[in-house]
Design a protein around this motif. Structure first.
Motif, short mmCIF file in Angstrom:
data_model
loop_
_atom_site.label_atom_id
_atom_site.label_comp_id
_atom_site.label_asym_id
_atom_site.label_seq_id
_atom_site.Cartn_x
_atom_site.Cartn_y
_atom_site.Cartn_z
N LYS A 196 0.83 -1.22 0.00
CA LYS A 196 0.00 0.00 0.00
C LYS A 196 0.86 1.26 0.00
O LYS A 196 0.46 2.28 -0.52
CB LYS A 196 -0.92 0.00 1.23
CG LYS A 196 -1.96 -1.11 1.19
CD LYS A 196 -2.86 -1.03 2.41
CE LYS A 196 -3.86 -2.18 2.39
NZ LYS A 196 -4.73 -2.16 3.57
N THR A 197 2.03 1.17 0.64
CA THR A 197 2.94 2.33 0.65
C THR A 197 3.51 2.52 -0.76
O THR A 197 4.04 1.58 -1.35
CB THR A 197 4.08 2.10 1.65
OG1 THR A 197 3.51 1.95 2.95
CG2 THR A 197 5.06 3.28 1.65
N ARG A 198 3.37 3.75 -1.27
CA ARG A 198 3.86 4.02 -2.63
C ARG A 198 5.12 4.85 -2.57
O ARG A 198 5.36 5.57 -1.61
CB ARG A 198 2.76 4.73 -3.42
CG ARG A 198 1.54 3.83 -3.62
CD ARG A 198 0.31 4.60 -3.99
NE ARG A 198 0.32 5.01 -5.38
CZ ARG A 198 -0.68 4.79 -6.22
NH1 ARG A 198 -1.76 4.14 -5.81
NH2 ARG A 198 -0.62 5.23 -7.47
N ARG A 199 5.91 4.75 -3.60
CA ARG A 199 7.14 5.52 -3.69
C ARG A 199 7.01 6.54 -4.82
O ARG A 199 6.01 6.55 -5.53
CB ARG A 199 8.32 4.60 -3.96
CG ARG A 199 8.56 3.63 -2.82
CD ARG A 199 9.65 2.67 -3.20
NE ARG A 199 9.93 1.72 -2.14
CZ ARG A 199 10.57 0.58 -2.34
NH1 ARG A 199 10.98 0.25 -3.54
NH2 ARG A 199 10.80 -0.23 -1.33
N THR A 200 8.04 7.36 -4.97
CA THR A 200 7.99 8.38 -6.02
C THR A 200 9.22 8.26 -6.92
O THR A 200 10.27 7.75 -6.52
CB THR A 200 7.94 9.80 -5.43
OG1 THR A 200 9.05 9.98 -4.55
CG2 THR A 200 6.65 10.05 -4.68
N VAL A 201 9.04 8.74 -8.15
CA VAL A 201 10.14 8.84 -9.11
C VAL A 201 10.07 10.24 -9.73
O VAL A 201 9.07 10.93 -9.61
CB VAL A 201 10.04 7.81 -10.27
CG1 VAL A 201 10.41 6.45 -9.79
CG2 VAL A 201 8.66 7.83 -10.90
N CYS A 202 11.14 10.62 -10.43
CA CYS A 202 11.09 11.88 -11.18
C CYS A 202 10.80 11.56 -12.64
O CYS A 202 10.94 10.41 -13.08
CB CYS A 202 12.39 12.65 -11.03
SG CYS A 202 13.86 11.77 -11.59
N ALA A 203 10.40 12.57 -13.37
CA ALA A 203 10.04 12.39 -14.79
C ALA A 203 11.21 11.84 -15.59
O ALA A 203 11.03 11.01 -16.49
CB ALA A 203 9.56 13.71 -15.37
N ALA A 204 12.42 12.27 -15.24
CA ALA A 204 13.60 11.83 -16.01
C ALA A 204 13.81 10.32 -15.86
O ALA A 204 14.18 9.64 -16.83
CB ALA A 204 14.83 12.59 -15.55
N GLN A 205 13.58 9.79 -14.64
CA GLN A 205 13.75 8.35 -14.42
C GLN A 205 12.72 7.56 -15.24
O GLN A 205 13.04 6.53 -15.84
CB GLN A 205 13.64 8.03 -12.93
CG GLN A 205 14.86 8.49 -12.14
CD GLN A 205 14.74 8.27 -10.65
OE1 GLN A 205 13.66 8.46 -10.07
NE2 GLN A 205 15.83 7.91 -10.01
#
Ligand SMILES: [Zn+2]
Length: 360
Positions: free
Chosen positions: A266-275
């Motif tokens: 359920k815990t979500r992570r984040t990325v940047c647009a470049a990745q």
């Protein structure tokens, strides 16, 4: 979840190469398009389970319909080893860390084909409801394959495991088959501040990309090594505190084998647009302009998605699933109650009997 099995033996590498060569399935036939159900049905039909299976993946998790299963709370305990050297593989349909095998393989200095690590090593394991599953690899899909209430995440990681069966070496071993697999899945959203993901940042740039184009069609995965250590187990353990959804599904690529245990955190992570873009550009290069690698959502049919009671989002199930859950718990409570009542009756009778006997 892509399935290309690699063993340490040289001829198995050749076999996996041939498997890739022989695949003709696509996520879409149109460059620049999103995943296409018709194209997938047409090109995946050579694998009957993909078409006829009743427990296929990915699925849409409807959070108001999930059933709380307290048994899941004993849950998932990762014991993944810290990887000091990652084997990075561009399969043509995904970015993948490590080979799909229990043993750790590394790239020899100067490149070439992966070889067994020296000294030999595994990659660790994850305890899943009391059973040990060896960790094989993690790979990434964009957009996410599973959805939550109909919404895709930007990226989804699949940590692929298989039930440990050291006692069945050789013939009959699960290793090399698509049986008894378990996937721990993690969703990633694009960060509001466009902050790049630190864990991915340790190796994401090192994935080899297909500058020539079409390498998957030639059947040759691209390899690279990364020397940055990554503790996947620690980050999974942290995210697991938020609870997870659980169901039985399948591989999300041919042969679409069923019986795969799925746990979506359920815990979500984040990325940047470049990745995100790096994976998309790479996919487009190897998939004739198609920059996605998600199978379309499959029907749940009779499956019920369960959830841990902790970590938010859980409730006492919905509809029939909830009723079944509550009745099961009441049933479990009833058994000890009946036993206690019987004991009381027996003791009372003994008391009466003894009393009567003494009195006689
Ligand atoms: Zn996957």
């Amino acid at each position: 979840m892509e399935w290309v099995y690699s063993r340490a033996a040289g001829n198995a590498t050749e076999k996996s190469r041939q498997m890739e060569e022989s695949t003709g399935w696509v996520y879409s036939r149109t460059a620049g398009a999103s995943s296409n159900a018709t194209d997938q049905l047409a090109t995946w039909a050579a694998w009957p389970t993909c078409v006829l299976g009743r427990q296929q993946s990915p699925v849409n998790v409807i959070t108001s319909d999930v059933a709380v299963a307290p048994a899941l709370d004993v849950g998932i305990i990762p014991h993944l080893k810290v990887a000091y050297e990652l084997l990075l593989k561009n399969t043509g349909v995904s970015f993948q860390v490590h080979e799909t095998a229990p043993e750790l393989r590394v790239l020899p200095p100067g490149g070439g084909q992966p070889v067994a690590a020296e000294p030999p090593s595994t990659k660790g394991y994850t305890m899943l409801r009391g059973l040990r599953y060896n960790w094989y690899q993690v790979h990434y899909h964009t957009p996410s394959e599973n959805t939550i209430d109909g919404e895709h995440a930007a990226l989804e990681a699949h940590y692929v495991h298989q039930l440990a069966d050291e006692e069945y070496q050789g013939e009959g071993s699960l290793v090399g088959t698509t049986e008894q697999l378990a996937v721990v899945a993690v969703l990633y959203d694009v960060s509001n501040e466009d902050a790049c993901n630190e864990e991915l940042g340790a190796f994401w740039q090192d994935f080899p990309t297909d500058t020539a184009g079409g390498h998957a069609a030639e059947g040759a995965p691209l390899y690279a090594a990364s020397s940055a250590p990554v503790d996947f187990g620690a980050s999974l353990t942290e995210a697991l505190a938020g609870g997870y959804y659980f169901w039985t599904g399948s591989l999300t690529t041919p042969p679409c084998t069923e019986g795969v245990h799925w746990a979506l955190l359920k815990t979500r992570r984040t990325v940047c647009a470049a990745q995100l873009d790096r994976l998309r550009v790479s996919l487009a290069a190897s998939q004739h302009g198609v920059s996605v690698n998600n199978r379309v959502i499959q029907p749940l049919n009779l499956r019920i998605i369960t959830t841990t009671s902790g970590g938010g989002g859980g409730r006492w199930g919905g509809g029939a699933a909830g009723a079944v859950g509550v009745l099961t718990i009441l049933g479990c409570l009833a058994v000890p109650c009946v036993l206690i009542a019987l004991c009381v009756v027996v003791l009372e009778r003994r008391k009466h009997w003894r009393g009567g006997h003494r009195g006689a």
